[in-house]
Each structure stands twice: as structure tokens, then as C-alpha cells.
Scaffold this motif. Structure first.
Motif, mmCIF file in Angstrom:
data_model
loop_
_atom_site.group_PDB
_atom_site.id
_atom_site.type_symbol
_atom_site.label_atom_id
_atom_site.label_comp_id
_atom_site.label_asym_id
_atom_site.label_seq_id
_atom_site.Cartn_x
_atom_site.Cartn_y
_atom_site.Cartn_z
ATOM 1 N N LYS A 135 0.813 -1.227 0.000
ATOM 2 C CA LYS A 135 0.000 0.000 0.000
ATOM 3 C C LYS A 135 0.844 1.273 0.000
ATOM 4 C CE LYS A 135 -3.379 -2.880 0.742
ATOM 5 N NZ LYS A 135 -4.279 -3.314 -0.346
ATOM 6 N N GLU A 315 -8.721 8.473 -1.117
ATOM 7 C CA GLU A 315 -8.321 7.155 -1.605
ATOM 8 C C GLU A 315 -9.545 6.348 -2.015
ATOM 9 O OE1 GLU A 315 -5.873 5.162 1.208
ATOM 10 O OE2 GLU A 315 -4.302 6.692 1.191
ATOM 11 N N THR A 316 -10.613 6.433 -1.234
ATOM 12 C CA THR A 316 -11.836 5.704 -1.580
ATOM 13 C C THR A 316 -12.471 6.282 -2.833
ATOM 14 O OG1 THR A 316 -12.206 5.274 0.781
ATOM 15 C CG2 THR A 316 -14.070 4.959 -0.714
ATOM 16 N N SER A 319 -10.387 5.346 -5.850
ATOM 17 C CA SER A 319 -10.013 3.923 -5.878
ATOM 18 C C SER A 319 -8.511 3.746 -5.743
ATOM 19 C CB SER A 319 -10.517 3.261 -7.172
ATOM 20 O OG SER A 319 -11.919 3.364 -7.285
ATOM 21 N N ASP A 321 -5.773 2.357 -3.285
ATOM 22 C CA ASP A 321 -5.664 1.463 -2.128
ATOM 23 C C ASP A 321 -4.373 1.760 -1.377
ATOM 24 O OD1 ASP A 321 -6.199 -0.484 -0.337
ATOM 25 O OD2 ASP A 321 -5.870 -2.174 -1.686
ATOM 26 N N LEU A 325 -6.615 4.101 3.727
ATOM 27 C CA LEU A 325 -7.738 3.178 3.622
ATOM 28 C C LEU A 325 -7.433 1.871 4.345
ATOM 29 C CD1 LEU A 325 -10.543 2.770 2.427
ATOM 30 C CD2 LEU A 325 -9.461 1.870 0.355
ATOM 31 N N LEU A 326 -6.195 1.405 4.276
ATOM 32 C CA LEU A 326 -5.809 0.176 4.968
ATOM 33 C C LEU A 326 -5.996 0.322 6.472
ATOM 34 C CD1 LEU A 326 -4.430 -2.630 5.130
ATOM 35 C CD2 LEU A 326 -2.239 -1.417 5.207
ATOM 36 N N GLU A 329 -9.819 0.376 7.341
ATOM 37 C CA GLU A 329 -10.433 -0.942 7.226
ATOM 38 C C GLU A 329 -9.951 -1.889 8.317
ATOM 39 O OE1 GLU A 329 -9.503 -2.166 3.270
ATOM 40 O OE2 GLU A 329 -11.326 -1.273 2.418
#
Length: 375
Positions: A135, A315-316, A319, A321, A325-326, A329
Motif C-alpha cells: 500500500k 483514496e476511496t 479507488s 488502495d 484506507l488500509l 479498514e
């Protein structure tokens, strides 16, 4: 200077220890966990992290039904675990390390982290360090380019506004900066997609990823030395960078302007002008060194903020990654090895950059001597 650097490095140890300890204690009291998530998956109630934002899916902790659909009292300490074999629950606890006392788990985590051994992700079947490496290019691209562009534009603009304080240029640029600061980055990103990414008007830029599929398998040096690959990379990253950088100019620009105004009004500047020095020499030979100290002081926060914070929505939206975002999540999915590893790395990086920022003071103004002050 060597003694000061050594003291700062030694102080990083209790700082990191305190951050990890506080987070570990919070996790112990937080509802849910990896065992509950596996149970929710078995019960068919688990949803993805992004679905939970929009309210999709059922509550993973609805424990009134067992796997056969029969209600009954909950005899397990885990919600929704009734009807499951207790030995299966015990295996889950051993798999995630929850069969050990909290102090033992915390001590083992510290020992592993001291050796930069972050273990395996609970739910991705890959080591945490490999996951972070995967990432990292996205976060490096967003963070470094955003910080560079912000400082390259903001500092000259702030100096120009200070020299022309009160002029029409100063007024209208301040208006533009304040309006840009007030617009959320993700909202501006949606506007950019609608206008330039095939939303409704122009289809000039791609909507997802950092590069096209044909460049995804290229090695780093092959990619760096390929003009077509570099052009494709900048083509993909243009819209996310513009969306993230819009509000980043305001703080640095106004900070630079106010710092220069404060220095320009001091007596040594009047003396330098009285000696016949040119305005360029006065501004960049005398004022710049003193005025830039406060700007340098804000660099670590700006860098860390650009690198890791505030990029989850961007980032969302595009798109991408990345680490932002990591981390999000991982917190939602209770993937604790990833949560603690990213926290540890982010904190360590922030402390190191803070030290580098202090050392940059001596480069800008050699009169500063950290040996004569307490840490």
C-alpha cells in the motif's frame, strides 16, 4: 549536537511505549474483536468496512439466533457464539493469541516490534510488513507530492503577499485561499470527477489507480526510466492531488505571510535598508532566514497529515488502495496486527521527522544551538 540527537532518540522509546500501551488498553475495552468477526462471518452477518459506513448489512453481534435459527441463552462470552462448538471457539482464541493474558500479549508485541516483526494479518493471509509495502506507493505518491507542491507554491505566494500587504493582489489571493480552505477535499474531488473524469462533461483523466494496467507489472527502475510510464503516472495522480492540495495552501501561505510581515517590521530590516541594500538582498538575505523558522516548525505536522491523515476519503473516491484506507479498514475489521503496526510505524516516522525538523533549524539559522537547551 550529537548529545542532543542521542537524547531525542532515547526519548522516542518511552513515547512509543506510551502510545502502544494506551492503544492496547483501549482495544481491551473496545467491543467486538477478531473472534467476534469470524463468528459474524459464520452467521452471515459480517459486512465490509465501507458497507458499514453507509449502514449496509446486519449487526454482527445479533446473538439471539444460533446457526440453526433457534433462539436460546448465550453461554459464551462472545456475542452470537451460541450453537458453536466451544472447542472451535478455543481454537479461534489460540489462533488470534487471545488464550494468553493481556500483559503477556503486550510484552510479546513489544519484543516483536523492537525487532520490526509485525506478524501476520488476521484476515488477509499475508505478513503485515508486506501488506504495508503493497500500500505504500499510494501514500508516498499522495503525501510527498502534496507536501512538495504545497510548499513550492505557498512559500513564494506568502512572501509575495507580505511584500504587497494590503494591495489588490493580497486581497483577492486571500479570498481565493480562504474559499479553497473552506471546501472539503472529498467534495472538490467529486466535482473534479464530474467535470474531468467522464462524469458528465469531459473524459480527460482516469478515475482509478495510480497507473494503467500495462505499467502495473513493471519494475521500479524500468518504470522510472520510461517516459510513457511516468506520464501515465502523473496522468492518474493529477485529480487526487488537486483535490487534496486545495486546502493545504491556506495554512502555509498565511503562516509565511504573517511571519514575513513580523520580520519586515523589525529594526534590523530598517537598518539594512538604510545601509543601501537592495530589497531582494534584504528580503532573502536577512528576513528569509528568520521568517522561515516558524514555517519549518510546522513541516512535520504538515508532512504527516499529508502522508497519512485526511486521505481516506480521497483514496476511496479515486479507488487508491493506500495506507489511509488500509488503516481504516483494519480498525473496522479488528485486524489488530495491522492496526498496531501502522500506528507504530506512523508514530515512529512522526518522531523522526520531528527530529529532522529541529535539525533543519540549525541549517536555516546557525545561531540556534540545541546543546544549550533542554529537550
Amino acid at each position: 549536537m550529537a548529545a542532543y540527537i542521542l537524547r531525542r532518540i532515547l526519548l522516542m522509546i518511552p513515547t512509543l511505549l506510551g502510545i502502544l500501551a494506551l492503544t492496547f488498553v483501549i482495544v481491551q475495552f473496545a467491543p467486538g474483536g477478531p473472534v467476534e468477526r469470524v463468528i459474524a462471518q459464520l452467521q452471515g452477518n459480517d459486512v465490509s468496512a465501507t458497507q458499514r459506513i453507509s449502514g449496509g448489512g446486519a449487526d454482527a453481534g445479533m446473538g439471539g439466533q444460533d446457526q440453526t435459527g433457534r433462539g436460546g441463552p448465550i453461554n459464551s462470552k462472545y456475542r452470537g457464539a451460541q450453537g458453536l462448538d466451544p472447542e472451535f471457539i478455543a481454537k479461534l482464541e489460540r489462533q488470534f493469541g487471545f488464550d494468553k493474558p493481556p500483559l503477556e500479549r503486550f510484552g510479546l508485541m513489544l519484543w516483536n516490534y523492537a525487532r520490526f516483526d509485525f506478524g501476520q494479518s488476521y484476515f488477509r493471509d499475508v505478513s503485515v510488513i508486506d501488506l504495508i509495502k503493497e500500500k505504500l506507493p499510494v501514500s508516498i505518491s499522495l503525501g510527498l507530492w502534496m507536501t512538495l507542491i504545497s510548499y513550492v507554491i505557498s512559500i513564494p505566494l506568502g512572501i509575495a503577499k507580505a511584500v504587497r500587504d494590503g494591495s489588490r493582489f493580497d486581497v483577492w489571493t486571500s479570498g481565493v485561499i480562504i474559499v479553497g480552505y473552506a471546501i472539503p477535499g472529498f467534495l472538490f474531488g467529486v466535482l473534479l470527477i464530474v467535470l474531468f473524469a467522464g462524469g458528465s462533461y469531459f473524459d480527460w483523466f482516469p478515475l482509478r489507480g495510480l497507473w494503467s494496467d500495462r505499467y502495473a507489472t513493471m519494475g521500479f527502475w524500468e518504470w522510472v526510466t520510461s517516459p510513457a510510464a511516468l506520464a501515465d503516472y502523473f496522468w492518474h495522480i493529477t485529480l487526487p492531488l488537486v483535490a487534496m492540495s486545495l486546502s493545504a495552501f491556506a495554512t502555509t501561505t498565511l503562516l509565511t505571510k504573517n511571519s514575513f510581515l513580523d520580520e519586515i517590521r523589525k529594526q534590523y530590516v530598517v537598518t539594512a535598508r538604510a545601509k543601501g541594500l537592495t530589497e531582494h538582498r534584504v528580503l532573502y538575505g536577512h528576513v528569509f532566514r528568520n521568517a522561515m523558522l516558524i514555517v519549518i516548525a510546522g513541516f512535520p505536522g504538515a508532512f504527516i497529515g499529508a502522508f497519512f491523515a485526511g486521505s481516506v476519503l480521497i483514496e476511496t473516491l479515486f479507488s487508491l488502495d493506500g495506507l489511509g484506507l488500509l488503516s481504516f479498514e483494519s480498525v473496522i475489521n479488528r485486524d489488530y496486527p495491522v492496526v498496531f503496526a501502522t500506528l507504530y510505524i506512523f508514530s515512529l516516522l512522526g518522531l523522526v521527522i520531528g527530529l529532522i525538523s529541529d535539525l533543519a533549524y540549525t541549517w536555516v539559522d546557525p545561531r540556534i544551538d540545541f546543546e544549550k537547551r533542554e529537550v
